[in-house]
Write a protein that holds these residues in place. Structure first.
Motif, short mmCIF file in Angstrom:
data_model
loop_
_atom_site.label_atom_id
_atom_site.label_comp_id
_atom_site.label_asym_id
_atom_site.label_seq_id
_atom_site.Cartn_x
_atom_site.Cartn_y
_atom_site.Cartn_z
N ASP A 1 0.85 -1.20 0.00
CA ASP A 1 0.00 0.00 0.00
C ASP A 1 0.89 1.25 0.00
O ASP A 1 1.87 1.32 0.75
N PRO A 2 0.59 2.24 -0.84
CA PRO A 2 1.43 3.45 -0.90
C PRO A 2 1.62 4.14 0.44
O PRO A 2 2.63 4.82 0.65
N GLU A 3 0.66 3.96 1.36
CA GLU A 3 0.78 4.62 2.67
C GLU A 3 1.24 3.65 3.75
O GLU A 3 1.15 3.94 4.95
N ASN A 4 1.75 2.48 3.33
CA ASN A 4 2.33 1.49 4.26
C ASN A 4 1.36 1.04 5.35
O ASN A 4 1.74 0.85 6.51
N ARG A 5 0.09 0.80 4.95
CA ARG A 5 -0.90 0.31 5.91
C ARG A 5 -1.08 -1.20 5.82
O ARG A 5 -1.47 -1.85 6.78
N TYR A 6 -0.83 -1.77 4.63
CA TYR A 6 -1.05 -3.20 4.40
C TYR A 6 -0.24 -3.66 3.20
O TYR A 6 0.35 -2.84 2.47
N VAL A 7 -0.20 -4.97 3.00
CA VAL A 7 0.50 -5.58 1.86
C VAL A 7 -0.44 -6.58 1.21
O VAL A 7 -1.15 -7.34 1.90
N LEU A 8 -0.48 -6.58 -0.12
CA LEU A 8 -1.26 -7.54 -0.89
C LEU A 8 -0.34 -8.59 -1.49
O LEU A 8 0.80 -8.30 -1.86
N ALA A 9 -0.83 -9.82 -1.61
CA ALA A 9 -0.07 -10.89 -2.26
C ALA A 9 -1.03 -11.89 -2.87
O ALA A 9 -2.16 -12.05 -2.38
N GLY A 10 -0.59 -12.56 -3.92
CA GLY A 10 -1.41 -13.58 -4.57
C GLY A 10 -0.85 -14.96 -4.32
O GLY A 10 0.33 -15.21 -4.58
N TYR A 11 -1.67 -15.88 -3.81
CA TYR A 11 -1.24 -17.25 -3.50
C TYR A 11 -2.04 -18.27 -4.29
O TYR A 11 -3.23 -18.08 -4.53
N ILE B 1 -6.21 -13.39 -4.14
CA ILE B 1 -5.59 -12.21 -3.53
C ILE B 1 -5.81 -12.18 -2.02
O ILE B 1 -6.95 -12.27 -1.55
N TYR B 2 -4.70 -12.02 -1.29
CA TYR B 2 -4.72 -11.99 0.17
C TYR B 2 -4.13 -10.67 0.66
O TYR B 2 -3.39 -10.00 -0.07
N VAL B 3 -4.43 -10.35 1.91
CA VAL B 3 -3.93 -9.10 2.51
C VAL B 3 -3.33 -9.42 3.87
O VAL B 3 -3.75 -10.36 4.54
N LEU B 4 -2.32 -8.66 4.26
CA LEU B 4 -1.71 -8.80 5.59
C LEU B 4 -1.24 -7.45 6.07
O LEU B 4 -1.05 -6.52 5.28
N PRO B 5 -1.03 -7.31 7.38
CA PRO B 5 -0.59 -6.02 7.91
C PRO B 5 0.79 -5.65 7.37
O PRO B 5 1.58 -6.51 6.97
N TYR B 6 1.09 -4.37 7.42
CA TYR B 6 2.39 -3.91 6.94
C TYR B 6 3.53 -4.51 7.75
O TYR B 6 4.65 -4.64 7.25
N GLU B 7 3.29 -4.89 8.98
CA GLU B 7 4.32 -5.50 9.82
C GLU B 7 4.42 -7.01 9.57
O GLU B 7 5.25 -7.68 10.17
N GLY B 8 3.56 -7.56 8.69
CA GLY B 8 3.62 -8.97 8.37
C GLY B 8 2.69 -9.79 9.23
O GLY B 8 1.97 -9.28 10.09
N GLY B 9 2.67 -11.11 8.97
CA GLY B 9 1.80 -12.00 9.73
C GLY B 9 1.26 -13.11 8.84
O GLY B 9 1.91 -13.55 7.89
N LEU B 10 0.04 -13.54 9.13
CA LEU B 10 -0.61 -14.60 8.36
C LEU B 10 -1.55 -13.97 7.34
O LEU B 10 -2.44 -13.18 7.71
N PRO B 11 -1.39 -14.27 6.04
CA PRO B 11 -2.24 -13.67 5.01
C PRO B 11 -3.72 -14.01 5.21
O PRO B 11 -4.06 -15.16 5.54
N GLN B 12 -4.57 -13.04 5.01
CA GLN B 12 -6.02 -13.21 5.13
C GLN B 12 -6.67 -13.05 3.75
O GLN B 12 -6.27 -12.18 2.97
N PRO B 13 -7.71 -13.86 3.43
CA PRO B 13 -8.37 -13.73 2.11
C PRO B 13 -8.94 -12.33 1.92
O PRO B 13 -9.55 -11.78 2.83
#
Length: 596
Positions: free
Chosen positions: A68-78, A88-100
């Motif tokens: 995210d441009p404002e460093n709130r979250y990260v997207l990834a495709g699994y 497409i999954y999302v997780l916090p900017y600090e990392g963790g377990l990806p959520q749908p």
């Protein structure tokens, strides 16, 4: 002093893969996908410190990463076990377990396309509701609403770029690897980026320099890819940058300095250029590697590059203006320097019709040479064997096998006409190019007629099966890694969004029935008399398991010497480190058994 043993198979395969990376807008954090802990996961490095740490745990392949441009979250495709049904999954900017985030049924695909500058709207492409041609949708991440923007038709249709004001969309339609048209849609109006969409050409990698101006890569009316421009207001197409004899492969734009970074390919290696719009010609940059896999330009103007060479595994590098390349990751072969490995010779030979074919020749070092050669037809087929690090190559070279890898007709990097030569001719021209390469090896004294092995994967597996069936006298033994065994069954089993491309790629099984029979490996089962090892991923969506099942069953029924290794949790490749080690250990054992 201790006498240390020869490097083990595991040492070569303890290198890791880096399939993608991205850098945060403030350039404080690098996130990359890698099988660093044995399975593919997301890893991160705080660039001021430079130590990688686990960022997201899912143990599955990743097809994109977006911060995210404002460093709130990260997207990834699994995906799941290599089935390539990425979601497409999302997780916090600090990392963790990806959520749908944007997901559906297990057999559906959701591909990331674009994230708005404020990080509130996600554009994506999905097979949901249109598995053959795909649809483009936009998800509002604040309220969860979802809107259909584009319904695919004719060819597989994918969103390629969105303007900053989000009023213009560029989408592509793929009819073949060599025929990809692109259009810009503004409101209810749609315009082709090139002067004639009916001509066979490609138009890809679009970039909005502003809301009116689109730069992109095309080979319209040219043998090689170049940078072109389309202006929406005037509907004007123009050529911007051509580099003689090189094809532009990727295009990145730095808006603040109005500068392009252009990666080009020519044969077995790449080049990288900086092109300022105010300058008359591009500046060629020195590279720390031979091949560019990805480049990203930060807002500051710093350049980040993922790349590799024949003796250097995938690594990420950075370059600040006026500085030197800095290596950010240290991915190397355990206990070995590049000098301990083998750089290939680039050679050429004449094929059956006089056409010149380029190839890579890896010669085992004299102290290791066992006198045997592996003939390696590459996959694709519209790809090429290039100066990339392959653990398999360097491990087998260390065990004394020389390796010969030809870029037969249909390979990329040699012009548009050359790459089209494999279309609707999978089994004739390329096969004869391979035979000419084998004869060249014998004529040059590089290989002995009694000491040649045949190994190939994907299309290379298909070619290994076809060469085995039609020309068994050349080979001691054969390894087929997820190769197509029957063109009729392959035609009907590919992923749905590939089907619009199959006609131009391999032809039509009814109209071209005689050629399909002639070019199908199972036609030549009687010739497959040499020992064979077949390797297959159970979840492979491109060359499905049935392709390998049927060739193994028929050969076993005929009493042939055939071994079969199935990986239940892999697709079209080996993403899990233990599987990779098991596969290549088995291959070494198989080849060693048949040296005598």
């Amino acid at each position: 002093m201790n006498d240390f043993p020869k490097p083990t198979v595991e040492q070569f395969f303890r290198t890791y893969t880096i399939s993608d990376f991205t850098v945060s807008s403030d350039e404080k954090r690098l996130i990359f996908s890698s099988n660093l802990n044995g399975n593919v996961n997301l890893w991160a490095m705080d660039l001021a410190e430079g130590f990688p740490y686990l960022f997201a745990q899912r143990d599955e392949s990743v097809d994109f990463i977006k911060i995210d441009p404002e460093n709130r979250y990260v997207l990834a495709g699994y995906d799941k076990d290599g089935d390539e049904n990425h979601q497409i999954y999302v997780l916090p900017y600090e990392g963790g377990l990806p959520q749908p985030l944007v997901t559906g049924e297990p057999d559906e695909k959701y591909f990331f396309s674009h994230l708005s500058d404020d990080g509130k709207r996600l554009y994506y492409v999905t097979s949901n509701g249109n598995p053959m041609y795909l649809n483009t949708r936009m998800r509002n991440l604040e309220n969860g609403s979802d809107q259909l923007l584009l319904e695919g038709s004719e060819g597989a249709t994918e969103l390629a770029a969105v303007s900053d004001n989000e009023k213009a969309l560029v989408y592509s339609r793929a009819f073949a690897n060599t025929y990809v048209t692109s259009f810009v849609k503004v409101g209810d109006e749609t315009y082709n980026l090139t002067p004639d969409a009916s001509k066979v050409h490609i138009a890809t990698a679009p970039v909005f320099a502003d809301d009116n101006t689109i730069y992109f890569v095309t080979n319209f009316d040219s043998e090689y890819n170049y940078v072109a421009k389309f202006e929406i207001d005037s509907k004007q197409f123009s050529r911007v940058l051509e580099i003689d004899g090189e094809s532009v492969e990727s295009l990145k734009w730095h808006k603040e300095s109005r500068t392009f970074y252009v990666a080009t390919g020519r044969g077995v290696s790449d080049s990288l250029y900086r092109f300022e719009m105010a300058a008359e010609k591009p500046e060629k940059l020195e590279m720390p590697v031979a091949i560019v896999d990805k480049i990203q330009v930060a807002k500051s103007g710093a350049l980040y590059l993922l790349g590799r060479s024949a003796t250097v595994p995938l690594n990420i590098f950075s370059l600040e203006n006026g500085g030197e390349w800095k290596q950010l990751t240290k991915n190397n072969v355990l206990g070995l320097e590049s000098s301990h490995m083998v750089e290939p010779d680039v050679v050429t030979y004449k094929s059956f019709d006089g056409m010149e074919i380029e190839a890579l020749l890896f010669r085992a070092k004299p102290e290791n040479d066992n006198g045997h050669t592996i003939f390696w037809p590459h996959g694709g087929p519209q790809a090429a064997e290039r100066k990339i690090f392959r653990s398999m190559f360097q491990c087998f070279l260390n065990r004394g096998y020389s390796i010969f890898a030809p870029n037969f007709r249909g390979s990329t990097g040699y012009g548009a006409s050359f790459v089209k030569l494999v279309e609707q001719d999978w089994g004739e021209g390329p096969r004869l190019d391979c035979l000419a390469g084998i004869e060249w090896l014998f004529e040059q004294g590089i290989s002995d007629r009694e000491k040649l092995f045949l190994v190939g994967g994907s299309y290379g597996g298909y070619m290994a099966l076809l060469l085995h069936g039609r020309h068994p006298e050349y080979f001691k033994a054969v390894v087929d890694i997820f190769g197509v065994s029957d063109l009729f069954t392959f035609y009907n089993s590919v992923p749905e969004h590939w089907k619009p491309m199959m006609e131009r790629w391999i032809g039509n099984p009814e109209r071209d029935k005689e050629r399909f029979i002639k070019d199908t490996p199972t036609t030549y089962l009687d010739g497959m008399v040499k020992p064979m090892l077949v390797i297959q991923g159970a979840k492979d969506p491109r060359v499905v398991k049935e392709e390998s099942d049927q060739i193994v069953e028929k050969l076993k029924a005929a009493g042939r010497d055939v071994e079969y290794l199935v990986l239940e949790d892999e697709g079209h490749g080996f993403s899990r480190k233990e599987n990779e080690i098991a596969v290549y250990s088995r291959m070494l054992e198989f080849l060693g058994k048949h040296q005598g």
